[in-house]
Design an enzyme around this catalytic site. Structure first.
Site, PDB file in Angstrom:
ATOM      1  N   HIS A 162      23.716 -23.351 -50.788  1.00 41.70           N
ATOM      2  CA  HIS A 162      25.195 -22.790 -50.130  1.00 41.70           C
ATOM      3  C   HIS A 162      25.893 -22.214 -50.998  1.00 41.70           C
ATOM      4  O   HIS A 162      27.269 -22.582 -50.756  1.00 41.70           O
ATOM      5  CB  HIS A 162      25.737 -24.236 -49.540  1.00 41.70           C
ATOM      6  CG  HIS A 162      25.837 -23.963 -47.846  1.00 41.70           C
ATOM      7  ND1 HIS A 162      26.914 -23.990 -47.105  1.00 41.70           N
ATOM      8  CD2 HIS A 162      24.927 -23.771 -46.763  1.00 41.70           C
ATOM      9  CE1 HIS A 162      26.754 -23.742 -45.824  1.00 41.70           C
ATOM     10  NE2 HIS A 162      25.658 -23.482 -45.720  1.00 41.70           N
ATOM     11  N   GLU A 168      23.328 -15.072 -45.447  1.00 37.20           N
ATOM     12  CA  GLU A 168      23.882 -15.316 -43.821  1.00 37.20           C
ATOM     13  C   GLU A 168      25.345 -14.883 -43.904  1.00 37.20           C
ATOM     14  O   GLU A 168      25.946 -14.757 -42.981  1.00 37.20           O
ATOM     15  CB  GLU A 168      23.729 -16.729 -43.489  1.00 37.20           C
ATOM     16  CG  GLU A 168      24.510 -17.782 -44.465  1.00 37.20           C
ATOM     17  CD  GLU A 168      24.110 -19.037 -44.236  1.00 37.20           C
ATOM     18  OE1 GLU A 168      22.661 -19.311 -44.516  1.00 37.20           O
ATOM     19  OE2 GLU A 168      24.946 -19.990 -44.262  1.00 37.20           O
ATOM     20  N   TYR A 187      25.295 -30.369 -47.714  1.00 37.80           N
ATOM     21  CA  TYR A 187      25.211 -29.309 -48.713  1.00 37.80           C
ATOM     22  C   TYR A 187      25.748 -29.822 -50.094  1.00 37.80           C
ATOM     23  O   TYR A 187      25.510 -29.034 -51.190  1.00 37.80           O
ATOM     24  CB  TYR A 187      25.932 -28.077 -48.351  1.00 37.80           C
ATOM     25  CG  TYR A 187      25.213 -27.497 -47.054  1.00 37.80           C
ATOM     26  CD1 TYR A 187      24.119 -27.006 -47.150  1.00 37.80           C
ATOM     27  CD2 TYR A 187      26.117 -27.557 -45.828  1.00 37.80           C
ATOM     28  CE1 TYR A 187      23.485 -26.725 -45.905  1.00 37.80           C
ATOM     29  CE2 TYR A 187      25.579 -27.234 -44.729  1.00 37.80           C
ATOM     30  CZ  TYR A 187      24.468 -26.711 -44.662  1.00 37.80           C
ATOM     31  OH  TYR A 187      23.599 -26.229 -43.381  1.00 37.80           O
TER      32      TYR A 187
HETATM   33 MG    MG Z   1      22.122 -21.377 -45.277  1.00 37.96          MG
END
Ligand code: MG
Length: 401
Positions: free
Chosen positions: A209, A259, A159
């Site tokens: 992210h 999320e 990420y």
């Molecule tokens: Mg994700």
């Protein structure tokens, strides 16, 4: 009225068949042989979830009518008075999904039938292509295309992008170092390169992210617009939600979010404001199928689609729950898929199968998945302190992972 079937016992099963520590709940009933399974996986804090289930939820649910999944969910959410956190939500999800599983078994139907039946035969999935260079990422994308996948998430260097030789101060502690501005430049180069190599027929996705400053996030969403991503994920942190309207005003890059959200209420302003395009819900993090179904229905009124979180730290039971929602939801978008190895299919018989880029259900009643407890016990969870989540900016200060 016949006597209700009640919850007789709750078992918590932990296992680590790969890197991720998984938590599964098994709800046993007063009916001999009848039980259900649910995902309660919060891999980074799994001991806390186990304690929440064993010490608090188990005594709360024993003796209750298995058919009353909604009432049990509602009361489990508020009966601790303090609420709305990832530990408790995951614990509740384990019970909630297991009750849906039981309900399906009693009805002799897969859970997608209880939700309203299939809107589609299978769910198209996206997989993760990574690599240290744009060329390496492209090679991985081509490999997936050859396997029949049509939706591919492209990342470079996890990420964080390429940390390179960041000029750290003397005495900087160890960690996953990351330069947000360099990340933006490197990811743009990578996505442009992949597009130039594979064209526009493959759907590309990317996950930021939540690592950028809000104004850099706005710029990045604009900069990637010409490359027509299927969606750009977590471009902002939950703490910076007001900035979504800035992104919307300036570009048409499709946005996926959420999320890390804990409660359906967190989606409400983004959905009603039409500020996002895909729900990135981690179903167990929200408390299970009961709240997930509710948010999916609400989003459908606004033309917003689902894209349930489906990494390796969603257990196979959680993936099965995702799939039932995918098959039913009229506003299904795409399903993330982590490609479990063969031994995971043995531990969890009924783990969804993916062929030609589509995830297929089986026709078993309930969630259609089980856990082999003896096999699961062969892969005990290890205690370690997660390293990749200890992210630092170039000067050594802590950052979101
Ligand atoms: Mg994700």
């Amino acid at each position: 009225m016949s006597k209700p079937i009640t919850i007789r016992d709750v078992k918590t099963i932990t296992t680590q068949p790969e890197g991720q520590r998984l938590v599964i709940v098994k709800v046993l009933t007063s009916e001999p042989g009848l039980y259900g399974v649910g995902c309660a996986t919060f891999t980074q804090r799994f001991h806390a979830v186990v304690a929440a289930i064993e010490k608090h939820l188990k005594p709360f649910v024993i003796g209750r009518d298995v058919m009353r999944s909604e009432e049990i969910f509602q009361m489990a959410m508020v009966s601790g008075y303090w609420r709305n956190g990832p530990v408790l939500n995951n614990a509740i999800s384990g019970i909630d999904q297991a009750l849906w599983d039981i309900k399906g078994k009693l009805a002799g139907m897969p859970v997608f039938e209880l939700l309203g039946g299939k809107s589609r035969e299978a769910a198209h999935v996206y997989v993760h292509a990574d690599g240290p260079t744009p060329k390496a990422v492209t090679e991985n994308v081509k490999g997936y295309l050859n396997e029949g996948y049509r939706y591919i998430r492209v990342q470079m260097g996890g990420y964080g992008g390429r940390p390179g030789d960041l000029p750290k101060p003397e005495g900087a502690p160890p960690g996953a170092y990351f330069d947000p501005r360099a990340y933006c430049r490197n990811m743009l180069d990578m996505i442009e390169y992949v597009r130039s190599e594979v064209g526009f027929e493959v759907e590309l996705l990317h996950d930021v992210h939540e690592r950028l400053q809000p104004i850099d996030a706005v710029q990045f969403a604009k900069d990637v617009e010409p490359f027509k991503l299927f969606f750009l994920e977590d471009i902002l942190a939950p703490e910076d939600l007001e900035w979504f309207s800035r992104i919307r005003q300036q570009c048409a890059t499709p946005i996926a979010m959420g999320e890390l959200f804990n409660h359906p209420r967190e989606w409400q302003p983004l959905i009603s404001g039409k500020l996002i395009d895909f729900l990135r819900m981690h179903v167990s993090q929200m408390g299970g199928l009961t709240p997930a179904r509710r948010v999916a229905d609400f989003a459908s009124l606004y033309g917003i689609r689902t894209a349930w979180h489906g990494p390796g730290d969603t257990s196979p039971v959680g993936h099965a729950a995702n799939l039932h929602l995918d098959l039913w939801a009229p506003n299904f978008g795409v399903q993330e898929w982590c490609r479990f190895p063969e031994h995971v299919y043995e531990i969890f018989p009924g783990t969804p199968e993916v062929r030609g880029g589509y995830m297929y259900p089986n026709e078993r009643p309930g969630l259609g998945i089980d856990v082999d407890e003896k096999l699961a016990a062969k892969y005990p969870c290890e205690d370690f302190v997660e390293a990749w989540t200890q992210t630092r900016l170039p000067d050594g200060s802590p950052a979101r992972p």
